[in-house]
Design an enzyme around this catalytic site. Structure first.
Site, short mmCIF file in Angstrom:
data_model
loop_
_atom_site.label_atom_id
_atom_site.label_comp_id
_atom_site.label_asym_id
_atom_site.label_seq_id
_atom_site.Cartn_x
_atom_site.Cartn_y
_atom_site.Cartn_z
N ASP A 492 -23.26 37.92 5.80
CA ASP A 492 -23.16 36.86 6.81
C ASP A 492 -23.05 37.40 8.23
O ASP A 492 -23.20 36.65 9.19
CB ASP A 492 -21.89 36.04 6.55
CG ASP A 492 -22.14 34.86 5.62
OD1 ASP A 492 -23.27 34.34 5.62
OD2 ASP A 492 -21.21 34.47 4.91
C1 GLC Z 1 -18.14 36.22 2.32
C2 GLC Z 1 -19.01 35.03 2.01
C3 GLC Z 1 -20.26 35.44 1.27
C4 GLC Z 1 -20.93 36.58 1.97
C5 GLC Z 1 -19.99 37.73 2.21
C6 GLC Z 1 -20.61 38.86 3.00
O1 GLC Z 1 -17.56 36.70 1.16
O2 GLC Z 1 -18.31 34.08 1.25
O3 GLC Z 1 -21.13 34.36 1.19
O4 GLC Z 1 -22.03 36.99 1.19
O5 GLC Z 1 -18.87 37.26 2.93
O6 GLC Z 1 -20.78 38.54 4.35
C1 GLC Z 2 -17.11 35.73 8.62
C2 GLC Z 2 -16.70 36.76 7.59
C3 GLC Z 2 -17.60 36.75 6.40
C4 GLC Z 2 -17.78 35.34 5.91
C5 GLC Z 2 -18.22 34.42 7.03
C6 GLC Z 2 -18.39 33.01 6.51
O1 GLC Z 2 -18.33 36.09 9.16
O2 GLC Z 2 -16.69 38.07 8.13
O3 GLC Z 2 -17.05 37.56 5.39
O4 GLC Z 2 -18.73 35.33 4.91
O5 GLC Z 2 -17.28 34.46 8.06
O6 GLC Z 2 -17.71 32.05 7.15
#
Ligand code: GLC
Ligand code: GLC
Length: 823
Positions: A492
């Site tokens: 993300d």
């Molecule tokens: C969080 C989110 C997931 C994403 C991950 C890596 O765990 O829930 O959807 O893939 O972060 O950014």
């Molecule tokens: C932030 C976090 C990530 C998560 C995302 C979703 O970017 O670092 O882990 O998946 O929020 O809200």
């Protein structure tokens, strides 16, 4: 006995495997160590000192009790029981009163928590659970007088009502300090805030005994400017029968017990939620209809009924966990796979990423990518629920195959505020569906008629939805022929089209870059892996032409990866909005990333020419640490708007070179596919909490569940974990352990046995329920191998190949699988 742990050198508890429990021996754990109650839409979070809250389905809109996130002291708000005797008082669950107890334990079990405490020879036991199919928390308190004289004991219960909408509850005081309303009748306190208007539901807190008093107004109970640790009513030993009018409604029962030497008395408290038909809301003007609450609390009005419900809950969990049980020479592996990992998988099914000690329950809905992946952790336990979940997700997919990133649990509609354009999303549905069919043999899911974008007038078969997923990748390729990344892929925080300079906007929902350029190698690997899965699915349902055309897309992507995504020693991560490489040795920071290594190798890319092995060796060399595998190296040392949120984190935390546990199993699986059993096991165990008993103080989070993130080598606190419970790590590490290390893998034609284990494991026994049959599998490893060929014997009869065919072997069978040399 339990003391505040100022030395930081204490162990905090131990596993009781026989009872499927973790026993916490001090209220002063490094963070609140929580458990989850509830299985059917009504849930509670409960810490080792009974902190937390409960809600019906949606932790934002239907929260019953108040919890203060990130408060001082930590873990503020819960179901408290104050015990008073001879001028002293304490908490039956270790907090919020700081009186030192003579004895304290909290046992977190499967769907229940039990708190034992003792002070001045007054012993208490609180058992907290949500009975099956029930919208109520039940708390049974047993008080025992172990003195040789008769004792008078005052019991005060306590919960604080949340005014339903948890976000509003923490924001809109000009309104909500005026709306609070309660009623008290017999031994039940009713919370009816906003019931006079549009709510057809209320909550109640009852006890199965006549009251000696009550409080419903928080300040009357606590006294002005006092905390939960020394309520005035408890100090005085008398409740004032307050009625809340606005301000902060609570529910506290006061009960006076007279206990002979050795005598025990039990009290059952029910904290419930009721919905009432609009025309039946009122018993009299402004007097609520209490019948549903009376019916509900009557189900738990005596000890016997509570014990019977507890037994049902126990049986439910034993049955679920019993579908896969393994005995290896390693107890830690057994306990993780048999008990806690499966349990955590079910919690991620119920809660997705909504409510934990780190997720406030007001932010995120059900994630498309997360929820699809989660299903691989519990398809063997609750296949019908998996089918329903997959179809719910499918119904939010848009016509062009793209997906809303999240949907809301109450409406099941795609969340327009967050939107879509996370280009890894669509293909996860191929994984979840294929995995479901392989587990159950139920191809009929493909024929289900499912809306696009929740529009009942625009539908297609679920199979067509999967085809749209596939084509969404094919239709969105960039200049190198690799998939466009969109806002982000699985990571993300790799936001190559965001360019954000405004601290008030979200990286996840802002996209202003040229989305037709930045490409993701992770999605490329994912497409080869799940695209191939889609091809196999087509073949299995007789769609040969479609299979053929899709196969050529998959083969093309495989070539494209080799041609444009190999950096020399590992796979690149991406091309950015300028067409420049990300995750290359040419970069100063972020030279190597884990995701593309895992996905390209799991997809089988580079097995023919050594690239797969080389990529894994590079992972070991550059990313592996004592606490797991880091996401990238070197860490980004400063903010770079062209790379996005990943560079916003300090080095070593979260996506910026943290050990982001979710992706570690991708490497475990890759190593198992390459036949390196010791490496696979090493990576598996480094992040598995059952193996981390000795580093709890450092690790900080619960030793029985996975955390999302462990701080990496660049951080100030390597080995420190955060974001426990609600993480894709649970499903993925379970999948890696069962399907790739043990190698007991459901496929369309049956159950394949293809292990990659530690050479030192000479014997492993597994009991596996599969499509209605139970297989008692004994895996023998007389030659001390990791991987090899399997010789199968079922009920004493030699079988060709390594697959158990459930159409031939129904019911119960004994299987001997012997690992032999390849030649
Ligand atoms: C969080 C989110 C997931 C994403 C991950 C890596 O765990 O829930 O959807 O893939 O972060 O950014
Ligand atoms: C932030 C976090 C990530 C998560 C995302 C979703 O970017 O670092 O882990 O998946 O929020 O809200």
């Amino acid at each position: 006995m339990p003391k505040e742990n100022t030395e930081n050198n204490e162990k905090f508890g131990y596993f009781d495997d026989l009872n499927y429990e973790y026993v916490i021996t001090t209220p002063y754990t490094p963070t609140p160590w929580i458990n989850y109650l509830g299985n059917d839409g009504f849930y509670g979070l409960i810490s080792n000192t009974a902190g937390g809250y409960c809600f019906d389905r949606d932790p934002k809109f239907r929260r019953l009790t108040r919890y203060r996130y990130n408060s001082v002291p930590l873990d503020n708000g819960g179901r408290y029981f104050y015990i008073g005797c001879n001028g002293e008082y304490w908490s039956a669950t270790g907090r919020p009163v700081n009186t030192e107890l003579d004895e304290y334990t909290c046992r977190h079990g499967m769907g229940y928590s039990r708190f034992n405490a003792s002070k001045n020879n007054i012993a208490t036991e609180v058992t907290s659970f949500i009975p099956l199919n029930t919208k109520a928390e039940v708390h049974r308190l047993i008080v025992t007088n172990n003195n040789d004289t008769e004792q008078s004991v005052d019991v005060f219960s306590f919960i604080e009502w949340c005014l339903w909408n948890a976000e509003d509850d923490g924001a809109n005081y000009q309104r909500n300090l005026s709306t609070g309303e309660v009623e008290v009748e017999d031994s039940t306190i009713y919370h009816k805030t906003e019931y006079r208007e549009r709510r057809n539901h209320y909550a109640f807190y009852s006890v199965n005994r006549e009251l000696d008093g009550f409080e419903t107004d928080r300040e009357s109970f606590l006294g002005p400017y006092r905390g939960f640790d020394r309520p005035l009513a408890v100090e005085k030993g008398q409740a004032s029968n307050s009625i809340a009018r606005g301000w902060s409604p609570i529910a506290s029962h006061h009960l006076k017990l007279q206990l002979a030497p050795g005598e025990s008395q039990s009290l059952v408290f029910t904290l419930g939620y009721c919905e009432v038909e609009p025309e039946q809301k009122w018993a009299a003007p402004n007097i609520i209809n209490k019948t549903p609450a009376q019916v509900l609390s009557a189900r738990f009005d005596c000890d016997e009924k509570v014990s019977a419900e507890l037994k049902k809950l126990n049986d439910y969990w034993h049955n679920l966990l019993g579908k896969f049980q393994v005995q290896t020479p390693d107890d830690k592996f057994n306990r993780a796979v048999n008990i806690w990992n499966q349990y955590q998988n079910m919690v991620t099914f119920n809660l997705s990423r909504s409510a934990s000690f780190y997720e406030s329950g007001i932010g995120r809905g059900m994630g498309f990518r997360d929820s699809n992946q989660d299903t691989i952790g519990f398809a063997h336990m609750v296949p019908e629920k998996v089918k329903e979940r997959i179809l719910d997700l499918s119904a939010t997919q848009k016509e062009d195959g793209s997906a809303y990133h999240q949907y809301q649990p109450l409406t099941k509609k795609g969340n327009a505020d967050i939107g879509g354009n996370f280009n890894d999303d669509p293909m996860w549905m191929v994984l979840s569906t294929a995995n479901y069919i392989k587990e159950t043999g139920d191809f009929s899911i493909l024929d289900e008629v499912v809306p696009f974008d929740s529009d009942p007038n625009n539908t297609a078969s679920h199979f067509t939805h999967l085809e749209r997923s596939f084509n969404h990748v094919v239709n969105n390729l960039g200049p190198h022929g690799l998939p466009l990344i969109g806002r982000a892929d699985w990571n993300d925080c790799l936001n190559l089209n965001c360019f954000s300079e405004n601290p008030n906007e979200s990286y996840q929902t802002t996209q202003r870059g040229a989305s037709d350029v930045a490409e993701s190698v992770m999605i490329a690997g994912q497409f080869v892996l799940y695209g191939q899965e889609f091809v196999d699915l087509c073949i299995n349902i007789g769609k040969a032409d479609l299979a053929k055309s899709c196969q050529s897309e998959v083969d093309k992507m495989r070539q494209t990866i080799k041609q444009h995504a190999w950096d020399g020693e590992w796979f690149l991560r991406a091309y950015d909005a300028n067409g420049d490489k990300i995750g290359s040795n040419d970069n100063a920071e972020g030279k190597i990333f884990i995701e593309s290594q895992g996905f390209c190798v799991m997809a089988g890319v580079g097995f023919d020419d050594g690239k797969a092995l080389q990529a894994m060796n590079s992972v070991e060399k550059h990313l592996s640490t004592d606490f797991g595998i880091m996401l990238n190296q070197p860490a980004f040392t400063g903010y770079n708007k062209y790379i996005g949120e990943i560079t916003s984190y300090p080095p070593g935390y979260k996506e910026n070179a943290g050990i982001f546990c979710h992706n570690n199993p991708w490497i475990t699986i890759s190593e198992a596919m390459l036949g390196r059993g010791e490496k696979a096991y090493e990576y598996y165990s480094k992040i598995t909490p059952a193996f981390l008993q000795d580093v709890h103080q450092l690790h900080k989070t619960e030793p029985y569940v996975y955390s999302q993130m462990i701080a990496g080598a660049d951080s100030a606190t390597p080995g420190e974990a955060k974001n426990s419970w609600l993480t894709g790590t649970a499903a993925w590490n379970y999948y890696a352990a069962t399907q790739y290390i043990l190698g007991i893998r459901p496929e369309y034609q049956g159950l394949r046995i293809d292990p990659c284990i530690l050479p030192s494991w000479d014997k492993v026994s597994v009991s596996r329920t599969f499509r209605g049959a139970t297989y008692k599998i004994e895996l023998r490893n007389p030659l001390g191998l990791s991987k090899g060929v399997i010789q199968l014997e079922i009920d004493g009869q030699k079988i060709a190949g390594d697959m158990i065919d459930p159409t031939v072997f129904a019911n119960q069978h004994n299987v001997i699988a012997t690992l032999c040399n390849k030649d």
